[in-house]
Design an enzyme around this catalytic site. Structure first.
Site, short mmCIF file in Angstrom:
data_model
loop_
_atom_site.label_atom_id
_atom_site.label_comp_id
_atom_site.label_asym_id
_atom_site.label_seq_id
_atom_site.Cartn_x
_atom_site.Cartn_y
_atom_site.Cartn_z
N LYS A 151 0.07 4.25 -0.23
CA LYS A 151 -0.60 5.43 0.35
C LYS A 151 -0.40 6.62 -0.62
CE LYS A 151 -0.21 3.30 4.80
NZ LYS A 151 -0.09 3.41 6.25
N SER B 205 3.81 -2.09 10.38
CA SER B 205 5.27 -2.12 10.58
C SER B 205 5.90 -3.44 10.15
CB SER B 205 5.61 -1.78 12.04
OG SER B 205 5.18 -0.46 12.34
N GLY C 112 2.74 2.30 10.90
CA GLY C 112 3.70 3.39 10.79
C GLY C 112 4.43 3.71 12.08
N HIS D 60 -9.56 0.93 5.43
CA HIS D 60 -8.24 1.21 6.02
C HIS D 60 -8.41 2.20 7.17
CE1 HIS D 60 -4.12 2.49 6.55
NE2 HIS D 60 -3.77 1.40 5.90
N GLU E 212 -4.97 -5.01 10.67
CA GLU E 212 -3.97 -3.97 10.87
C GLU E 212 -4.25 -3.25 12.18
OE1 GLU E 212 -1.98 -2.58 6.99
OE2 GLU E 212 -3.78 -1.39 7.25
N ASN F 31 0.86 -1.19 0.00
CA ASN F 31 0.00 0.00 0.00
C ASN F 31 0.89 1.23 0.00
OD1 ASN F 31 -1.79 2.06 0.47
ND2 ASN F 31 -2.37 1.40 2.54
N GLU G 66 -6.78 4.65 8.07
CA GLU G 66 -6.59 6.07 7.72
C GLU G 66 -7.86 6.65 7.11
OE1 GLU G 66 -2.93 5.53 5.55
OE2 GLU G 66 -1.99 4.98 7.44
#
Ligand code: 13P
Length: 262
Positions: free
Chosen positions: A14, A220, A180, A104, A174, A12, A106
């Protein structure tokens, strides 16, 4: 248990790499995997570029007969019409996109996408022949309050309310606290939640569909920890963010089987 699930490594990107950078990156990645004699039938590799790159990447994959899969990062829950800025699943399918990320964290957090939006996007993906990669995961506060599996399992159940039980999906666990942060879940934590997600799929879609559905871990993931996740019986691959933007690192993740002890 012997599994027939082909491991899937998804990158991904992003909001990184414009279409020119994407072409250069995919060319390098294809060469790197070819140099390593990667067998795409034993581990599937898929890239998820920004929407503006999809046409360029698809043209390159097509022209050079590259075996990398193509995914999109989002789609509209609508098919067409007055939805400024939205991208229809039909348009993605017309570009030979195979997968689309839905849910996701985000998008859940930064774009306020709740379970109802996620469910309607999963339905839109299904309508257009795209495989939704349904992302679920708990925050650190959720983990404290509800334990490891409750929130991801509830999110998965809510995401599947508008599609038939036999709809093809990929699930990506996730944990929000691992995205991250450099602080990945342990392989045991990933296994525990991925197993709980698969158990939920048994109830929702039946044992056969649950046994063939890939459940990935994301958060990560790097070349130095991928093999430990893939050793777990219910972890069928990885959804990789930052490390998917480095050709050597992503190649090494896709090539996890060549790591010692796998
Ligand atoms: P990182 O691999 O950068 O933690 O990102 C994970 C992710 O969000 C992939 O969708």
């Amino acid at each position: 248990m012997v599994t027939t699930r082909t491991p899937l490594i998804a990158g991904n990107w992003k909001m990184n790499l414009d279409h020119l950078q994407a072409i250069a990156f995919v060319q390098k990645l294809a060469w790197s995997l070819k140099d390593a004699k990667h067998d795409f039938s034993s581990v599937e590799a898929v890239v998820f570029p920004p929407a503006t790159d999809l046409r360029s990447v698809q043209t390159l994959l097509d022209a050079d007969k590259l075996e990398l899969g193509l995914g999109a990062q989002d789609l509209s829950s609508h098919d067409s019409g007055a939805y400024t800025g939205e991208i229809s699943g039909a348009f993605l399918r017309a570009l030979d996109v195979q997968y689309v990320l839905v849910g996701h964290s985000e998008r859940r957090t930064l774009h306020s996408e709740g379970d109802d939006v996620v469910a309607s996007k999963v339905a839109a993906a299904h309508r257009h022949g795209l495989v939704p990669m349904i992302c679920v995961g708990e925050t650190a506060a959720d983990l404290e309050e509800h334990g490891p599996s409750a929130v991801p399992v509830a999110q998965l159940r809510a995401s599947l309310t508008e599609v038939p039980a036999d709809a093809e999906i990929v699930v990506a666990y996730e944990p929000v606290w691992a995205i991250g942060s450099g602080q990945a879940a342990t392989p045991e934590q990933a296994q525990q939640v991925c197993a709980a997600l698969r158990e939920a799929l048994v109830e929702i879609a039946g044992p056969e569909r649950a046994a063939t559905t890939r459940v990935l871990y994301g958060g990560s993931v790097k070349s130095n920890n991928i093999a430990s996740f893939l050793r777990e019986p219910d972890v069928d691959g990885a959804l990789v963010g930052g490390a998917s933007l480095d050709v050597a690192e992503f190649t090494s993740i896709v090539r996890f089987r060549s790591h010692v002890g796998v």
